[in-house]
Design an enzyme around this catalytic site. Structure first.
Site, PDB file in Angstrom:
ATOM      1  CB  SER A 170      32.269  39.397  35.202  1.00  0.00           C
ATOM      2  OG  SER A 170      33.629  37.867  35.394  1.00  0.00           O
ATOM      3  N   GLY A 184      27.420  32.825  39.516  1.00  0.00           N
ATOM      4  CA  GLY A 184      29.134  33.219  40.422  1.00  0.00           C
ATOM      5  C   GLY A 184      29.139  34.389  40.070  1.00  0.00           C
ATOM      6  CB  CYS A 185      30.884  37.232  42.279  1.00  0.00           C
ATOM      7  SG  CYS A 185      31.917  36.611  42.152  1.00  0.00           S
ATOM      8  CE1 TYR A 186      36.975  37.350  40.069  1.00  0.00           C
ATOM      9  CE2 TYR A 186      36.326  35.475  41.924  1.00  0.00           C
ATOM     10  CZ  TYR A 186      37.694  36.736  41.681  1.00  0.00           C
ATOM     11  OH  TYR A 186      38.097  37.071  42.372  1.00  0.00           O
TER      12      TYR A 186
END
Lengths: 350, 350, 350, 350
Positions: free
Chosen positions: C166, C161-163
């Site tokens: 990060s 996932g993107c979050y």
């Protein structure tokens, strides 16, 4: 002249409806407006929950938005109905409201156009064509700087369109004064913030599609064209109008390219504007060499107008700016309301 | 045709200089560019620190930006000098570079104008007026779609202005083909993102002044006007150009209002555009009824062109979009460079 | 290691699907991808019309987006299927694809979570629970910096996932190195651009609702929380993660608040990060006192990591930035694909 | 309690000075403010020209901004001086104003801090250290919800910082009520619009640098930290505060991570907030599970507070929003002024 008036708003959930409700809530001559939504399927909502930024600290002051109910309006003694509804719905509701003795300010495009050829872009299907036709003829075009006396007497005021207001106010003085060579063509390159497209979530209003972008739309066919032609007395071949979408939430900027008549000087243009709008509290003439910007007018009911003339003439760039949700919609609706009831135009707008 | 070329960039700290450096760094025919800054007072800097988004993962690859040094250029065997400098500085540096045998792509407005009356807006004070005058005459106007053979032979290429590129590419085909009634007037309403104003921090580039706003500037006097007139062979009275500031970082959108000659149909206009740009890899003709948007071209070297013609003619809205830092500046500089050295125009640009 | 691979993309009409298609189109090891849409009702579309900014000058190169068709995939010899589909649909399609012998990179959250308690937030209803359970166990979590060998062998890769990407990339090195006191709590305050919410037009993505605004959402319940816990080996009570919506189109910025173990110095933290990511081409360690910004990573596959430590310790602000559509989705999908097929991780991503 | 008060503003050209001037111009208890600029070199300007959006239609109402002149103030009978000046200048002007018998609301950070260790970040060089020290001791911290009685009596009010206001108002109730475990750490992740950086054009405020971006700054060292510590009675080790720059013109959003004491429930937290701010007209407690957004407070003097508690506790996300130019600066200055003169806190702010 009454002391206070009881308003109702249909379509209070949308952007213009919410801005209008905000203005009416603090209008010294208005009782608390009744709020209705414009969609049958909508569940009842509360204005303070939908638009918390318009609510004051006292959270107990609920403002329910309910299903349209003529009987409730009658019981509450509603005097004037503001319609922030799609034009099809306005076309249906206005005759019903008039029949019930209400005065109406309609913010849609339903009743603005006098010529059937212009009205064709809306393709109305009226339940009672005869009644509709009578209202078409009697409705006042709602731009108080130009049509105050008709508005004062009107049962139905068709609030002017946002683009149309920015263009008509900019050009009216010079056309009225005969200072322009309109046969040389009038080009209106207008730009609007996204709230002009309404609250509906669409591909056109998606943040990712709009931000960092700029686009034109409705080229040679925008519905406000007819209003401009009728109000300014122009022929279709004399006007070219292109709307564009600006990546900002609100505001309209119209760049208008015209030619002055031979011998007309910048000072003549300047004087004409100032004289024409001498008593207009919401038109700020910035004058020759002073062009307004959108931010000059945001969250206000002002339309700012300025221009630049080529040193050796005759070409002129005329610029007008306004906030599409205020002077372009709800602020102008309140201004029209003030004229209808004999109040100072500025009541509730400063 | 050489295998590789050694470039140097003066003014690599600004937006166009940085974009150019980014392009040259990945250009298959370029050796690593030497980078210089354009201000005497500037401390030495490192490109990868100033523009970390252009650096690759290997942080050890430093790219120093140093004080301009002709001797260093000679030692490094520099072939071509790119100037991303203010026009006053370009006016001073280009004769010096030519004297040293370098070829030059100048991204400023210093050498673009052929007519002294147009050049007057820059008010150049040349050290050697005779040499400057000779270069004025010999410099090629740098828009490869129109001036490829002059560019191929030129010692100095004056990279076309950003607004000028968007307007010239849009109009060139139809004017060349005699399809327009230019005496009826050509109105260019152009809008640019903020990077067009450069990297200097000013009131005009302050975020709070620009965001949620829109404004016009340099009305009847923008410096790109002369380029458009000269390249399209128009008279001053035939063209009206107004630039506006868009609240976006990059991109130009030009709305161009013209009249087609009697009898010209939309299909003729469409065919003319397609034929004219048949071999132009960076002009995308979208054609009749298909208007481009700014985002179509961001971060690319494309200029997209589309138009809409009134159903009963003769009025036409012509729209062109490009990225002011790429096709409007550094991408076009690389394209010019490719033409100068006989490379495929697309080298390093895809 | 094959020379070229035939990919297909389901969901090519959305933002991640379009970004992925763009990357695959220029990937030197990929044949032109087959494109499918993910909604039964969708009419066939053309990629170059939907996303003109990804098309090249040659308008004749059409890229149809068609209805999902396994037989067509078989005829075309598809090797690998990329799913840019809602998680419910991915949950249904992946078993079907595996059954047909395809390898899969799934960009949804359908197959990322190993623990049933974490998967509960998705409430999957599997047609064949046993097969689904086997795939749950065998799917590789798709973050190549941490799971390269599992990815290389996997039939199904669940793109991170993107979050989660990060946060995981920022914390993995120090947690792996035992440099943090995770019991003191890890606070992840993350902010994402609007494209993270997808292409569907909703109240949450309406320009007027997002611009000039900032808001938190999914507090204490975002679906990426489970990924972070599982991949970093943290307990639920050790991590607090809040996502926020930034008024920008793309980019993620995570502010991560941690405490270093007693005696840990900034230089230790810096060295640990550099060593951990020594061979990771897409993690740029900016190091101590150097915090990345979102723009450093836009339109790239980089994740930039920097931190600041209180002078007297032990508190540390750790910051990571990436582009949610590239390293947070489609770029990482290509990176995973490269690992799956033994290509250099950088192929097609520079 | 006087009927009307004569104010003067120093620094009326900046963003907070302009917002303050706008508020004072419509304040029913204020005579027209005298306006001064804060830079010796500044030419005289006119407020209505600098900020046309604050001017009304009557362009004849000029508002000159002149060089600071104590004699002119005396002649005009100025009662209260508002300083929208850099802290170094406020440090110099306040003793001079007090000596002349004026009351002062200082919007800079010059007089906010009681502890010398906190004041060290400003490195003041006082002309008369003894007088300055006395004023340091006597100046009231200007946050009316917490310090009303000190403000009412004060000669000098040090208007609270924008970030500090958002954090202090959010935390004060629970810390006062003993509901938090502050030793577990208080993390304040705050985000501000660009106007918080002032009107000076710098690399930090350039549109191109800010838009589409997000960044942290002043990590572990922002000057508002001392205010928060002093007003909330926290130790430095208990608080971690990071400011970030949002790509919007105005507004602050603080995400505050705290732990409730054992046994505290969401309803206790909610009740504590409501009770604490029962009589505060400008704090809107949205309560448990209802998080405010920046737009709720733009162009208003409200601070909105909401929170979310983990279902099984004890972790809490507390959010506060305000407009940095209103409740974070000029609105709060007017609110302080109202308290100083015994007016209703809401006078001129609704």
């Amino acid at each position: 002249m009454p002391t206070t008036v009881q308003p109702a708003v249909v379509g209070a959930t949308g952007y213009t409806g919410a801005e209008l409700t905000r203005l009416l809530l603090k209008h010294p001559r208005c009782r608390t407006p009744l709020l209705f939504h414009d969609r049958d399927e909508a569940a009842n909502a509360d204005f303070a929950e939908l638009y918390p930024w318009y609510a004051d600290a006292n959270a107990s002051a609920r403002l329910p938005i309910e299903r349209l109910d003529w009987a409730q309006m009658q019981r509450a003694g509603v005097d004037v109905l503001f319609l922030c509804t799609p034009h099809e719905l306005s076309r249906r509701l206005v005759p019903q409201a008039v029949e019930r003795g209400l005065r109406v300010v309609d913010l849609s495009g339903a009743w603005r156009l006098k010529q059937a050829t212009h009205r064709a872009v809306y393709a109305f299907e009226d339940e009672n064509p005869q009644a509709a036709s009578a209202l078409d003829a009697s409705a006042a075009y709602g731009i108080p700087e130009l049509r105050a006396s008709a508005i004062a007497d009107a049962r139905v005021v068709a609030n002017a369109g946002c683009y149309a207001t920015s263009i008509i106010l900019a050009l009216a003085a010079w056309i009225d004064g005969g200072l322009l060579d309109v046969n040389a063509g009038v080009v209106c390159d207008s730009k609007s913030g996204v709230s002009g497209a309404g609250k509906a979530a669409t591909a056109r209003t998606h943040f990712v599609e709009v931000s960092d972008n700029f686009s034109a739309y409705s080229v040679f066919g925008h519905r406000h064209t007819g209003e401009v032609l009728e109000q300014l007395g122009l022929e279709r071949a004399q006007l070219q109008f292109t709307p564009h979408l600006l990546p900002i939430p609100r505001g309209i900027f119209s760049s208008i390219y015209v030619r002055a008549r031979n011998g007309t000087r910048a000072r003549d243009l300047d004087a004409c504007l100032r004289e024409f709008y001498r008593d207009a509290p919401f038109v700020r003439v910035r004058g020759s060499g002073k062009l307004p910007e959108i931010r000059f007018t945001l969250h206000t009911n002002y339309c700012d107008i300025g221009f630049a003339m080529e040193s050796d003439g005759p070409r002129v760039l005329l610029v007008s700016c306004l906030d599409n949700l205020v002077k372009g919609a709800s602020g102008q609706a309140v201004q029209n309301f003030n004229v209808m009831y004999g109040f100072d135009q500025r009541e509730g707008l400063q």
